[in-house]
Write an enzyme that holds these catalytic residues in place. Structure first.
Site, mmCIF file in Angstrom:
data_model
loop_
_atom_site.group_PDB
_atom_site.id
_atom_site.type_symbol
_atom_site.label_atom_id
_atom_site.label_comp_id
_atom_site.label_asym_id
_atom_site.label_seq_id
_atom_site.Cartn_x
_atom_site.Cartn_y
_atom_site.Cartn_z
ATOM 1 N N HIS A 176 0.781 -1.349 0.092
ATOM 2 C CA HIS A 176 0.069 0.070 -0.020
ATOM 3 C C HIS A 176 0.915 1.116 0.058
ATOM 4 C CE1 HIS A 176 0.347 -0.292 4.576
ATOM 5 N NE2 HIS A 176 0.291 1.000 4.535
ATOM 6 N N ASP B 19 0.185 -7.687 1.329
ATOM 7 C CA ASP B 19 0.504 -6.131 1.552
ATOM 8 C C ASP B 19 2.117 -6.060 1.499
ATOM 9 O OD1 ASP B 19 0.236 -3.716 1.611
ATOM 10 O OD2 ASP B 19 -0.246 -3.502 3.944
ATOM 11 N N GLY C 125 2.854 6.986 8.129
ATOM 12 C CA GLY C 125 4.391 7.074 7.648
ATOM 13 C C GLY C 125 5.259 6.062 7.891
ATOM 14 N N SER D 37 4.580 2.898 7.695
ATOM 15 C CA SER D 37 4.156 1.730 6.972
ATOM 16 C C SER D 37 5.502 1.299 5.986
ATOM 17 C CB SER D 37 3.120 1.996 5.748
ATOM 18 O OG SER D 37 2.029 2.088 6.265
ATOM 19 N N THR E 158 2.636 -2.083 9.909
ATOM 20 C CA THR E 158 1.573 -1.994 8.729
ATOM 21 C C THR E 158 0.431 -1.091 9.275
ATOM 22 O OG1 THR E 158 2.100 -4.239 7.861
ATOM 23 C CG2 THR E 158 -0.015 -3.435 7.366
ATOM 24 N N ALA E 159 0.047 -1.248 10.496
ATOM 25 C CA ALA E 159 -1.309 -0.577 10.879
ATOM 26 C C ALA E 159 -1.281 -0.035 12.310
ATOM 27 C CB ALA E 159 -2.402 -1.566 10.717
ATOM 28 N N ILE F 36 -6.407 4.184 17.021
ATOM 29 C CA ILE F 36 -6.645 5.164 18.041
ATOM 30 C C ILE F 36 -8.377 5.088 18.004
ATOM 31 C CG2 ILE F 36 -5.174 6.988 17.578
ATOM 32 C CD1 ILE F 36 -6.942 8.592 16.095
ATOM 33 N N LEU G 183 -6.562 -1.910 -17.810
ATOM 34 C CA LEU G 183 -7.515 -2.158 -18.802
ATOM 35 C C LEU G 183 -8.062 -0.610 -18.637
ATOM 36 C CD1 LEU G 183 -9.363 -3.462 -20.534
ATOM 37 C CD2 LEU G 183 -10.613 -4.140 -18.326
ATOM 38 N N GLY G 184 -8.306 -0.027 -17.669
ATOM 39 C CA GLY G 184 -8.563 1.427 -17.663
ATOM 40 C C GLY G 184 -10.134 1.676 -17.387
#
Length: 378
Positions: free
Chosen positions: A114, A145, A226, A228, A244-245, A248, A291-292
């Site tokens: 991420h 992740d 920040g 991560s 990672t996480a 609060i 693909l878009g």
């Protein structure tokens, strides 16, 4: 197109007070959401779970407490293997900041997926020498992740010693290091302890996207946005996890600094597969295919994926796919959800020619062969 964004919520795998869990990525709030997601909603895992909302944990770093080893010495050693990562999220017109850990002296760096997901440009600043390098994504595993990036022309970077995370126990002292607040410069560090193992959460990104993660180390440490991709180390300064996480309370009150980290055995194991170029159903090697389309699960009698938006000039737009159309299959594989569409596209690379079928808004069946373009990372 493969993109990580969706619209769900972080969930803790036990009954707790309502808390706010957040992926530890810095994305300027004023820039988020300028452009929409490029894939749709990922379904919640089955079974009842207590639901929580999300926001960034802005609690200040906790002071160092007494530990069996010298925290200052640990931090000084670990910092040399830390990389500050900055990404430009081109399709969202935003910027993001996170952290990475040096895997090789030639600039292979381990981080969270991420941190680089959606990036069209990535740089990494190696703390060891203060140099900033352009970076490219070697590969990623969205389900765990984890991503590996390459710092261009890097040499002589110090690697961090890695511990066997299966030996981590509740009560162990840890230090979390990272690019808190996206400030760059000398990494910040906070001490804490392991409070639980094998935790499961459903991850929410700053723009509302989600991802389920399992097998995490839970810690009592005030790690922040920040951090991560940064290292969680033991009292000997060895890597035991990737930050990672954190959480609060919903009202904004600190919960005492609850954080989650991917165990080093998992993170390094995935990274080694990526470095070996070994693709799998969850590991993608190289650039992401585009693909878009922005997509969501289709509702109604027609099974497939509802197109909610199309990028101008993309393969989908050139083929005549429009908002409101229902994509039925890609490369001969039926797609019944936006998640399945992402999974199918993850098996492809830019330049691949694939046949797509869809039902237009008039109810007519349409088919076309498109050449997939280069999309944002992860």
């Amino acid at each position: 197109m493969s993109a990580p964004y969706s619209a769900q919520r972080w969930i803790v795998g036990r009954v707790v007070p309502v808390v706010l869990l957040v992926l530890l990525l810095v994305v300027p709030a004023s820039l988020v959401g300028v452009a929409g997601p490029l894939t749709g909603v990922r379904p919640q895992p089955p079974g009842p779970r207590p639901s929580v909302a999300v926001r960034v944990n802005t609690a200040p770093p906790a002071p160092f407490g007494a530990t069996p080893s010298d925290p200052a010495a640990i931090i000084s050693s670990v910092n040399r293997s830390v990389v500050d990562i900055n990404s430009t999220l081109g399709l969202r017109n935003a910027r993001a900041a996170g952290t990475g850990v040096v895997l090789t002296g030639t600039g292979l760096v381990l981080t969270n997926n991420h941190v680089v997901a959606g990036a069209t440009s990535i740089t990494g600043r190696a703390v060891a020498n203060g140099r900033t390098y352009h970076a490219s994504v070697v590969g990623y595993d969205r389900s765990h992740d984890i991503a590996v990036i390459q710092l261009a022309n890097a040499t002589g970077l110090p690697r961090l010693a890695v511990a066997d995370s299966s030996s981590v126990t509740v009560g162990d002292s840890v230090v979390a290091v990272g690019n808190a607040g996206g400030a760059g410069g000398t990494p910040t560090a906070v001490t804490g302890s392991v409070t639980a193992l094998d935790r499961s959460i459903t991850a929410q990104e700053p723009d509302g996207g989600v991802q389920q993660l399992t097998g995490l180390i839970q810690v009592a440490a005030d790690i922040r946005s920040g951090d991560s991709g940064g290292p969680l180390v033991d009292r000997s300064g060895r890597l035991v996890g990737i930050n990672t996480a954190a959480s609060i309370e919903e009202q904004g009150q600190a919960t005492g600094g609850t954080g989650f980290a991917i165990p080093s055995n998992t993170a390094v194991g995935v990274a080694q597969q990526i470095m070996a170029g070994t693709a799998s159903p969850t590991i993608h090697i190289g650039p992401t295919a585009l693909l878009g389309v922005a997509a969501a699960d289709a509702e109604g009698q027609v099974a497939g994926v509802m197109v909610t938006g199309v990028i101008f000039g993309s393969p989908a737009e050139r083929a005549g796919v429009g908002a409101g159309d229902i994509i039925r299959s890609v490369d001969g594989r039926p797609v019944g959800s936006a998640r399945e569409l992402t999974s199918v596209l993850d098996t492809h690379h830019p330049g691949d020619r694939v046949r797509i079928t869809w039902t237009d808004q008039a109810g007519q069946a349409v088919a076309a062969t498109v050449t997939l373009a280069v999309g944002p990372a992860g």
